[in-house]
Scaffold this active site. Structure first.
Site, PDB file in Angstrom:
ATOM      1  N   ILE A   1     -24.249 -18.009 -27.275  1.00  0.00           N
ATOM      2  CA  ILE A   1     -25.878 -18.415 -27.756  1.00  0.00           C
ATOM      3  C   ILE A   1     -26.679 -16.919 -27.424  1.00  0.00           C
ATOM      4  O   ILE A   1     -26.905 -17.027 -26.362  1.00  0.00           O
ATOM      5  CB  ILE A   1     -26.268 -19.863 -26.874  1.00  0.00           C
ATOM      6  CG1 ILE A   1     -25.270 -20.859 -27.347  1.00  0.00           C
ATOM      7  CG2 ILE A   1     -27.531 -20.007 -27.118  1.00  0.00           C
ATOM      8  CD1 ILE A   1     -25.167 -21.197 -28.556  1.00  0.00           C
TER       9      ILE A   1
ATOM     10  N   GLU B   1     -26.070 -26.228 -38.117  1.00  0.00           N
ATOM     11  CA  GLU B   1     -25.581 -27.506 -38.605  1.00  0.00           C
ATOM     12  C   GLU B   1     -24.882 -28.215 -37.876  1.00  0.00           C
ATOM     13  O   GLU B   1     -24.700 -29.571 -37.915  1.00  0.00           O
ATOM     14  CB  GLU B   1     -24.835 -27.100 -40.047  1.00  0.00           C
ATOM     15  CG  GLU B   1     -25.895 -27.210 -41.040  1.00  0.00           C
ATOM     16  CD  GLU B   1     -25.254 -25.951 -42.119  1.00  0.00           C
ATOM     17  OE1 GLU B   1     -25.164 -26.532 -43.191  1.00  0.00           O
ATOM     18  OE2 GLU B   1     -24.982 -24.838 -41.943  1.00  0.00           O
TER      19      GLU B   1
END
Ligand code: MOS
Length: 691
Positions: free
Chosen positions: A573, A649
């Site tokens: 991340i 998504e």
């Protein structure tokens, strides 16, 4: 100077934040363009038929009207793109199809005159309703994005016949529409040298430029797309939409800059939608829960002249290690606008069905649904046999059970109360592919700092911020010294903000350009075409686990979601602040899909109806009191140097199933048809009690 690699962004505050909150950031419709006039679409009021004479006399006589364009006078553009060959056809294939455009001095005058354009139609038969027994069902050659239509291995029939426990269920999902905050809008103007500038709201300036140029039959060098700020897209701005084309042709016809802003209602026919699905799932398992067979058979719709084959069962090919598996897709061509991308096309509806079925299987087995998923973890990707570049679904499930407080959950449905509410909890897995596409970028030392240029799009995700940080960490400087210029087609070609591929695709090129700059000292260029072509060999997917707590009012059927918690494994991340927004946004959209979203289809009118935000309900702040997103420590070395797998998504996948599973746990009622409305829950209750 040495490269420091790609680091983690400390604060993630948007570099354009001040511009946005002060209103200085310009969205497509807001660019100051002198002498602009306004265009308003004329849309067919029937779903099937032939277009006859167009009589614009009355409209042309109205105040401020400059021109009326349509098949009668403007039909020589469009090329191979059927959807954008706006007036170059005599056939109406869906209600709301563009048949003309009125240009006037004000938006109001254009709109009034559009209603006065007389078009003769010979109505035909229409069909807008998807059914499992639709006579027109056919097998497309491929499903998006180029995957095989049907796949399978092993003997599914034998796996089901020999199973100790099996379930079969059909799940349906409705037409859904992207409703980004910023409606689709464009301003187009041609300069005296024949160069077209389109201020457009787009997820990809490069592709938008190329499509506009192709449709108009002009050299891409003569088209410039300007799109520095975009207020959301979710896929609906991933392909060029008719508003940009009508702005361009209206500007060409009038010699004036032309502004076009679609209304919210027009967006429901002109900017794509998610296909409805009818999904039949059959699962078989041994008594200890090992899957012996998984079958996922999908029916969905497409447009009568354009095929869009959503990859609804593709997720099932990835998820669990069954002894035998089958996935199929069949389409019916209906009189509807072409379906298109909506956040996690395929995975969002597909994971709703698969993960609901897994919950039904767990119930039938008397097994914890978390454990059922964990014992069916595959060693390699089930369908392809490829090794996973990284797969930490089990870790997400384990961490989620701890954070959510899953331990000790009583699986019996319908037995917990909090005042008038029945209480339940549910779990589902998430997945989304991790991919990247070729991109170019340039990095340059300027004015004591650095500038990175790339035709990327920041659709509200924070792409500008993330790319600046990626560049800064490769250059070994503070991010404040890097300026990122994106959102213009004149910049180095870049792929869309779509498919959760933006950061990996653009970041690869930005990092490479910065590496090149470090060698050169002042200038670096990159093109990742070659390295991306060598990406094969791994099954790359993000995974996640979502947990939901729901309250159900037994009398009214109202469902509330006091708590939604997701744990994701999406590679490294890069920006915790920006990533958290993406996960939470996706989960919120998944909650919205579970309980609210669905476009009504009127069979007799052949139309999508209730097409506004008063009636197409999207989750609001009051609907999402507590959504939490976490991620596990994961780095995937097999996609790009940044180690991330994409986050746009995955958050929407699995959410609807987690909520539906929690509704079952609360009530003992399975609603297998999204959205789970009060009416459906009460009907399920009446069926049970026979009242
Ligand atoms: Mo999104 S559906 O990947 O634009």
């Amino acid at each position: 100077m040495t490269s420091t690699g790609i680091g983690t962004i400390a604060n993630g505050h948007r570099v354009e934040g001040t511009e946005k909150v002060t209103g200085a950031a310009r969205y497509a419709y807001e660019h100051p363009v002198p002498d602009a006039v306004y265009a308003y679409p004329v849309q067919a009021p029937l779903a099937s038929g032939m277009i006859g004479a167009i009589d614009a006399a009355e409209a042309l006589a109205m105040p401020g009207v400059i021109a009326v364009l349509g098949g009668h006078n403007t039909n020589s553009f469009g090329g191979k793109n059927f959807e954008l060959s706006l007036f170059n056809r005599t056939e109406v294939t869906y209600r709301g199809q563009l048949v003309g455009v009125v240009i006037a001095d004000t938006l109001e005058n254009a709109r009034a005159a559009a209603a006065a354009v007389r078009v003769d139609y010979s109505p035909g038969e229409h069909d807008v309703v998807l059914r499992a027994d639709h006579p027109g069902l056919y097998r497309p050659d491929k499903i998006n994005p180029g995957l095989p239509t049907d796949t399978g291995y092993g003997d599914v029939a034998a796996g089901l016949a020999g199973a100790a426990v099996r379930i079969a269920a059909t799940y349906t999902t409705p037409v859904q529409h992207n409703n980004p905050m910023e409606p689709h809008a464009a301003i187009a103007s041609w300069d005296s040298g024949g160069v077209l500038t389109v201020y457009d709201s787009t997820q990809g300036p490069t592709a938008d430029r190329d499509t506009i140029a192709d449709v108009l039959g002009v050299d891409p060098e003569r088209v410039r797309v300007v799109s520095p700020h975009v207020g959301g897209g979710f896929g609906s701005k991933g392909t060029t939409r008719p508003h940009a084309i009508i702005a361009a042709i209206a500007a060409r016809a009038t010699g004036r800059p032309v502004k076009v802003a679609l209304t919210r209602q027009q967006m429901f026919t002109l900017t794509g939608h998610r296909t409805p699905t009818i999904q039949h799932l059959e699962l078989g398992a041994t008594a200890d829960g090992r899957l012996t067979a998984v079958a996922h058979d999908v029916i969905e719709h497409t447009a009568s002249r354009t095929e869009f084959a959503e990859q609804t069962a593709a997720c099932t090919r990835v998820m669990y290690g069954a002894t035998a598996m089958r996935t199929t897709h069949r389409l019916a061509r209906l009189n509807v606008p072409a379906p298109s991308w909506m956040r996690a096309p395929g995975e969002a509806p597909g994971m709703y069905a698969l993960e609901s079925a897994m919950d039904e299987l767990a119930t039938a087995l008397g097994m914890d649904p978390v454990e059922l998923r964990i014992i069916n973890e595959p060693a390699t990707e089930p369908e392809s046999g490829l090794p996973f570049s990284s797969r930490n679904l089990a870790a997400c499930l384990r961490e989620g059970t701890e954070r959510f407080g899953w331990a000790g959950r009583d699986p019996r449905p319908g037995i917990r109360r909090r005042g008038r509410w029945l209480v339940g909890t549910g779990v589902a897995a998430s997945t989304y592919p991790a991919r990247r596409r070729p991109s170019r970028a340039v990095a340059e030392a300027v004015d004591g700092g650095y500038e990175v240029r790339i035709a990327a799009a920041d659709i509200g995700t924070g792409a500008r911020t993330a790319l600046g940080e990626i560049a800064a960490s490769v250059l070994g400087v503070d991010a404040a010294r890097v300026r990122v210029v994106l959102g213009y087609s004149a910049l180095p070609d870049a792929p869309l903000a779509g498919g959760s591929m933006g950061t990996a695709s653009w970041g690869s090129a930005v990092a490479a350009a910065c590496e090149a700059l470090l060698k050169d000292g002042t200038h670096g260029i990159a093109d990742t075409t070659q390295e991306v072509a060598e990406d094969a060999g791994w099954a790359r997917h993000s995974f996640g686990a979502q947990f939901a707590e729901v309250l159900v009012d037994q009398l009214t059927g109202e469902v509330r979601v006091p708590r939604l918690l997701g744990v994701f494994a999406a590679g490294r991340i890069i920006s915790p602040v920006l990533a958290r927004s993406q996960f939470i946004g996706g989960m919120t959209m998944g909650l919205s899909m579970a309980l609210f979203e669905g476009t009504a289809v009127d069979a007799s009118a052949g139309a999508f109806v209730r097409t506004d935000l008063a009636q197409y309900h999207i989750a609001t702040c009051a609907d999402v009191p507590d959504v939490q997103a976490f991620w596990i420590d994961e780095t995937d070395p097999h996609l790009w140097p940044g180690g991330g797998k994409g986050i746009g998504e995955i958050g929407i996948t699995g959410t609807a199933a987690a909520i539906g599973n929690a509704v079952y746990h609360a009530t003992g009622r399975r609603v297998r048809d999204l959205p789970i409305t009060p009416a459906k829950l009460l009907a399920a209750e009446r069926r049970r009690t026979g009242s």
